[in-house]
Design an enzyme around this catalytic site. Structure first.
Site, PDB file in Angstrom:
ATOM      1  N   ASP A  46       0.844  -1.197   0.000  1.00  0.00           N
ATOM      2  CA  ASP A  46       0.000   0.000   0.000  1.00  0.00           C
ATOM      3  C   ASP A  46       0.879   1.247   0.000  1.00  0.00           C
ATOM      4  O   ASP A  46       2.040   1.202   0.405  1.00  0.00           O
ATOM      5  CB  ASP A  46      -0.890   0.032   1.253  1.00  0.00           C
TER       6      ASP A  46
HETATM    7  N1  URA Z   1      -1.329  -5.932   3.776  1.00  0.00           N
HETATM    8  C1  URA Z   1      -1.786  -4.654   3.805  1.00  0.00           C
HETATM    9  O1  URA Z   1      -2.826  -4.375   4.374  1.00  0.00           O
HETATM   10  N2  URA Z   1      -1.067  -3.720   3.175  1.00  0.00           N
HETATM   11  C2  URA Z   1       0.088  -3.964   2.542  1.00  0.00           C
HETATM   12  O2  URA Z   1       0.705  -3.053   2.001  1.00  0.00           O
HETATM   13  C3  URA Z   1       0.562  -5.295   2.522  1.00  0.00           C
HETATM   14  C4  URA Z   1      -0.174  -6.260   3.149  1.00  0.00           C
END
Ligand code: URA
Length: 240
Positions: free
Chosen positions: A104
């Site tokens: 993310d």
């Molecule tokens: N899980 C999440 O919620 N975000 C990420 O970036 C990776 C795994």
């Protein structure tokens, strides 16, 4: 055989025009001799190529470890935000480079970029059981009951069932700081798993993929080339 300017463009040394300028400036050597002809014919497997004295990587596939900062998106292009590709140094670039698995925008840590689609599939497919480990800070305390729920497979708010995952609380005095290990990569998965337990993830960092750990010497936002041995580490010891 490839044209020198095409080859250097493909390897990320700039646009075709920029590369031609670079070649004409005398910065490029072929087999130790300066070559100022953009249309010179090169065999990347046998000719030794340098740009400003640095060897040009001849390998078809590249595997790059990035310590992803928060604030950049795991995409190859984006109209609004800076992407992880923008952070890759020119000499590591290849056409078709992409992030193998997304983090993310606000997540930090280990990201692998490659132009090898088969490798990415092998690393990402849940069936291959390559575990990705995350260090997270929560807005509340994790509990023993949660450890059990993660082990059994969390059901997300929308009814999606997750595969079994491992939740550990390394320091019993800091139960809001946990390590979670998952072998699939659903959208916002870690955040949604904790949301299903009534908690919010306030900081998330990926620390390993298989047996390959984020290099602690790699500063946030920087990259390093991975070796074949590093790549093997991803796939060994992935029996959880
Ligand atoms: N899980 C999440 O919620 N975000 C990420 O970036 C990776 C795994």
């Amino acid at each position: 055989m490839d044209r020198l300017d095409k080859l250097l463009t493909e390897r990320g040394y700039g646009s075709r025009k920029e590369v031609q300028r670079l070649i004409r400036s005398g910065a490029v050597c072929v087999n130790e001799a300066v070559c100022k002809q953009p249309d010179a014919k090169i065999n990347i497997d046998t000719d030794k190529l340098t740009v400003s004295g640095k060897a040009v990587n001849a390998d078809k596939f590249v595997y790059i470890m990035m310590n992803k900062p928060a604030g950049v998106v795991s995409a190859t292009e984006d109209r609004r935000d800076k992407t992880v590709i923008d952070l890759v140094p020119p000499e590591m670039r290849r056409p078709g480079l992409f992030p193998a698995g997304r983090l993310d925008k606000d997540t930090e840590g280990l990201l692998i970029l490659t132009n090898d689609g088969d490798f990415a599939h092998r690393m990402l497919s849940p069936r291959k059981k390559v575990y990705k480990q995350y260090s997270a800070e929560l807005n509340g305390e994790a509990t023993e009951a949660m450890i059990l729920r993660f082990e059994q497979g969390i059901t997300l708010a929308d009814g999606t069932k997750c595969l079994p995952a491992t939740l550990t609380i390394p320091d019993p005095c800091q139960k809001n700081k946990i390590i979670v290990s998952i072998c699939e990569g659903k959208f916002h998965q870690v955040k949604k798993m904790f949301a299903a337990c009534g908690l919010r993830v306030v900081h998330l960092q990926r620390i390993s993929i298989g047996n390959l750990y984020l290099d602690s010497n790699l500063t946030i936002g920087s990259c390093k080339m991975l070796t074949n041995l590093d790549i093997e580490d991803i796939f060994i010891g992935n029996i959880h």
